[in-house]
Motif scaffolding. Structure first.
Motif, PDB file in Angstrom:
ATOM      1  N   ASP A 179      48.543  37.743  46.348  1.00  0.00           N
ATOM      2  CA  ASP A 179      49.720  36.085  46.302  1.00  0.00           C
ATOM      3  C   ASP A 179      50.523  36.860  46.334  1.00  0.00           C
ATOM      4  O   ASP A 179      51.218  36.131  47.308  1.00  0.00           O
ATOM      5  CB  ASP A 179      48.870  35.494  44.663  1.00  0.00           C
ATOM      6  CG  ASP A 179      47.556  35.511  44.736  1.00  0.00           C
ATOM      7  OD1 ASP A 179      46.927  34.976  46.084  1.00  0.00           O
ATOM      8  OD2 ASP A 179      47.256  34.535  43.041  1.00  0.00           O
ATOM      9  N   GLN A 180      50.775  38.026  46.503  1.00  0.00           N
ATOM     10  CA  GLN A 180      52.716  38.069  46.967  1.00  0.00           C
ATOM     11  C   GLN A 180      52.478  38.929  48.356  1.00  0.00           C
ATOM     12  O   GLN A 180      53.253  38.254  48.583  1.00  0.00           O
ATOM     13  CB  GLN A 180      52.365  39.428  45.748  1.00  0.00           C
ATOM     14  CG  GLN A 180      53.434  39.355  44.484  1.00  0.00           C
ATOM     15  CD  GLN A 180      53.808  40.919  44.005  1.00  0.00           C
ATOM     16  OE1 GLN A 180      53.353  42.009  44.505  1.00  0.00           O
ATOM     17  NE2 GLN A 180      54.076  40.044  42.817  1.00  0.00           N
ATOM     18  N   ALA A 181      51.470  39.921  49.025  1.00  0.00           N
ATOM     19  CA  ALA A 181      51.367  39.631  50.197  1.00  0.00           C
ATOM     20  C   ALA A 181      51.299  38.344  51.079  1.00  0.00           C
ATOM     21  O   ALA A 181      51.920  38.089  52.346  1.00  0.00           O
ATOM     22  CB  ALA A 181      50.235  40.854  50.264  1.00  0.00           C
ATOM     23  N   ALA A 182      50.265  37.145  50.280  1.00  0.00           N
ATOM     24  CA  ALA A 182      50.221  36.091  50.982  1.00  0.00           C
ATOM     25  C   ALA A 182      51.878  35.403  51.253  1.00  0.00           C
ATOM     26  O   ALA A 182      51.928  34.801  52.219  1.00  0.00           O
ATOM     27  CB  ALA A 182      49.568  35.055  50.739  1.00  0.00           C
ATOM     28  N   ASP A 183      52.719  35.103  49.907  1.00  0.00           N
ATOM     29  CA  ASP A 183      53.979  34.739  50.131  1.00  0.00           C
ATOM     30  C   ASP A 183      54.793  35.309  51.445  1.00  0.00           C
ATOM     31  O   ASP A 183      55.598  35.135  51.560  1.00  0.00           O
ATOM     32  CB  ASP A 183      54.161  34.216  48.264  1.00  0.00           C
ATOM     33  CG  ASP A 183      53.721  33.792  47.291  1.00  0.00           C
ATOM     34  OD1 ASP A 183      52.885  32.597  48.128  1.00  0.00           O
ATOM     35  OD2 ASP A 183      53.692  34.188  46.501  1.00  0.00           O
ATOM     36  N   VAL A 184      54.948  36.534  51.091  1.00  0.00           N
ATOM     37  CA  VAL A 184      55.931  37.593  51.627  1.00  0.00           C
ATOM     38  C   VAL A 184      55.202  37.589  53.668  1.00  0.00           C
ATOM     39  O   VAL A 184      55.804  37.030  54.401  1.00  0.00           O
ATOM     40  CB  VAL A 184      55.701  39.040  51.697  1.00  0.00           C
ATOM     41  CG1 VAL A 184      56.431  39.550  52.835  1.00  0.00           C
ATOM     42  CG2 VAL A 184      56.455  39.410  50.303  1.00  0.00           C
ATOM     43  N   PHE A 236      38.655  45.207  31.907  1.00  0.00           N
ATOM     44  CA  PHE A 236      38.841  46.691  32.938  1.00  0.00           C
ATOM     45  C   PHE A 236      38.282  45.805  34.079  1.00  0.00           C
ATOM     46  O   PHE A 236      39.484  45.780  34.712  1.00  0.00           O
ATOM     47  CB  PHE A 236      37.939  47.707  32.546  1.00  0.00           C
ATOM     48  CG  PHE A 236      38.826  48.453  33.628  1.00  0.00           C
ATOM     49  CD1 PHE A 236      40.349  48.868  33.167  1.00  0.00           C
ATOM     50  CD2 PHE A 236      37.840  48.965  34.573  1.00  0.00           C
ATOM     51  CE1 PHE A 236      40.887  50.040  34.133  1.00  0.00           C
ATOM     52  CE2 PHE A 236      38.391  50.278  35.383  1.00  0.00           C
ATOM     53  CZ  PHE A 236      39.715  50.549  35.638  1.00  0.00           C
ATOM     54  N   LYS A 237      36.914  45.539  34.192  1.00  0.00           N
ATOM     55  CA  LYS A 237      36.899  44.474  35.813  1.00  0.00           C
ATOM     56  C   LYS A 237      37.632  43.717  35.859  1.00  0.00           C
ATOM     57  O   LYS A 237      38.258  43.370  37.082  1.00  0.00           O
ATOM     58  CB  LYS A 237      35.298  44.482  35.349  1.00  0.00           C
ATOM     59  CG  LYS A 237      34.868  45.932  35.993  1.00  0.00           C
ATOM     60  CD  LYS A 237      33.134  45.255  36.328  1.00  0.00           C
ATOM     61  CE  LYS A 237      32.611  46.532  36.193  1.00  0.00           C
ATOM     62  NZ  LYS A 237      31.138  46.988  36.802  1.00  0.00           N
ATOM     63  N   LYS A 238      37.618  42.193  34.380  1.00  0.00           N
ATOM     64  CA  LYS A 238      38.750  42.079  34.616  1.00  0.00           C
ATOM     65  C   LYS A 238      39.802  41.394  35.653  1.00  0.00           C
ATOM     66  O   LYS A 238      40.961  40.993  36.726  1.00  0.00           O
ATOM     67  CB  LYS A 238      38.172  40.761  33.865  1.00  0.00           C
ATOM     68  CG  LYS A 238      38.842  39.520  34.273  1.00  0.00           C
ATOM     69  CD  LYS A 238      38.944  38.295  32.800  1.00  0.00           C
ATOM     70  CE  LYS A 238      39.153  36.632  33.485  1.00  0.00           C
ATOM     71  NZ  LYS A 238      40.630  37.040  33.472  1.00  0.00           N
ATOM     72  N   GLY A 239      40.074  42.466  33.951  1.00  0.00           N
ATOM     73  CA  GLY A 239      42.171  43.066  34.454  1.00  0.00           C
ATOM     74  C   GLY A 239      42.296  43.585  35.889  1.00  0.00           C
ATOM     75  O   GLY A 239      43.234  43.189  36.820  1.00  0.00           O
ATOM     76  N   VAL A 240      41.018  44.455  36.728  1.00  0.00           N
ATOM     77  CA  VAL A 240      41.471  45.615  37.946  1.00  0.00           C
ATOM     78  C   VAL A 240      41.364  43.630  38.750  1.00  0.00           C
ATOM     79  O   VAL A 240      42.821  43.761  39.690  1.00  0.00           O
ATOM     80  CB  VAL A 240      39.922  45.841  38.129  1.00  0.00           C
ATOM     81  CG1 VAL A 240      40.660  46.262  39.983  1.00  0.00           C
ATOM     82  CG2 VAL A 240      40.554  47.337  37.528  1.00  0.00           C
ATOM     83  N   ASP A 241      40.338  43.083  38.840  1.00  0.00           N
ATOM     84  CA  ASP A 241      40.627  42.087  39.674  1.00  0.00           C
ATOM     85  C   ASP A 241      41.418  40.352  40.028  1.00  0.00           C
ATOM     86  O   ASP A 241      41.968  40.368  40.891  1.00  0.00           O
ATOM     87  CB  ASP A 241      39.271  41.218  39.690  1.00  0.00           C
ATOM     88  CG  ASP A 241      37.543  41.427  39.782  1.00  0.00           C
ATOM     89  OD1 ASP A 241      37.798  43.067  40.344  1.00  0.00           O
ATOM     90  OD2 ASP A 241      36.879  41.510  39.160  1.00  0.00           O
ATOM     91  N   ASP A 242      41.748  40.893  38.810  1.00  0.00           N
ATOM     92  CA  ASP A 242      43.084  40.080  38.466  1.00  0.00           C
ATOM     93  C   ASP A 242      44.727  40.762  38.998  1.00  0.00           C
ATOM     94  O   ASP A 242      45.308  40.023  39.746  1.00  0.00           O
ATOM     95  CB  ASP A 242      43.616  39.739  36.933  1.00  0.00           C
ATOM     96  CG  ASP A 242      42.522  38.591  36.906  1.00  0.00           C
ATOM     97  OD1 ASP A 242      42.515  37.657  36.543  1.00  0.00           O
ATOM     98  OD2 ASP A 242      43.025  38.719  35.041  1.00  0.00           O
ATOM     99  N   GLY A 243      44.688  41.883  38.599  1.00  0.00           N
ATOM    100  CA  GLY A 243      45.836  43.130  39.472  1.00  0.00           C
ATOM    101  C   GLY A 243      45.673  42.243  41.134  1.00  0.00           C
ATOM    102  O   GLY A 243      46.644  42.356  41.858  1.00  0.00           O
TER     103      GLY A 243
END
Length: 71
Positions: free
Chosen positions: A53-58, A40-47
């Motif tokens: 990453d999306q914010a950096a691309d924008v 669960f923690k890994k999934g949260v970190d990946d999210g």
């Protein structure tokens, strides 16, 4: 109802669970719970990383639309 359990009540519940399920079953169950929490923690970190990453691309593309057409 559950506000007044206290330490003796929790100890009694723990002993009953231990007697019913046995030490081996409880330890394997707790191992699975630990793996679940880790996943669960890994999934949260990946999210979070994906959102960053999306914010950096924008943020990378700050060229106004008019300048894009000229290029």
């Amino acid at each position: 109802m559950l506000n007044n359990i206290g330490l003796p009540g929790l100890l009694l519940i723990a002993v009953v669970v231990l007697v019913l399920f046995g030490r081996g079953k409880i330890s394997s169950l707790m191992g699975e719970v630990g793996k679940g929490i880790t996943a669960f923690k890994k999934g949260v970190d990946d999210g979070k990383q994906e959102i960053e990453d999306q914010a950096a691309d924008v943020a990378k593309d700050v060229t106004p639309e008019k300048d894009k057409e000229k290029a």
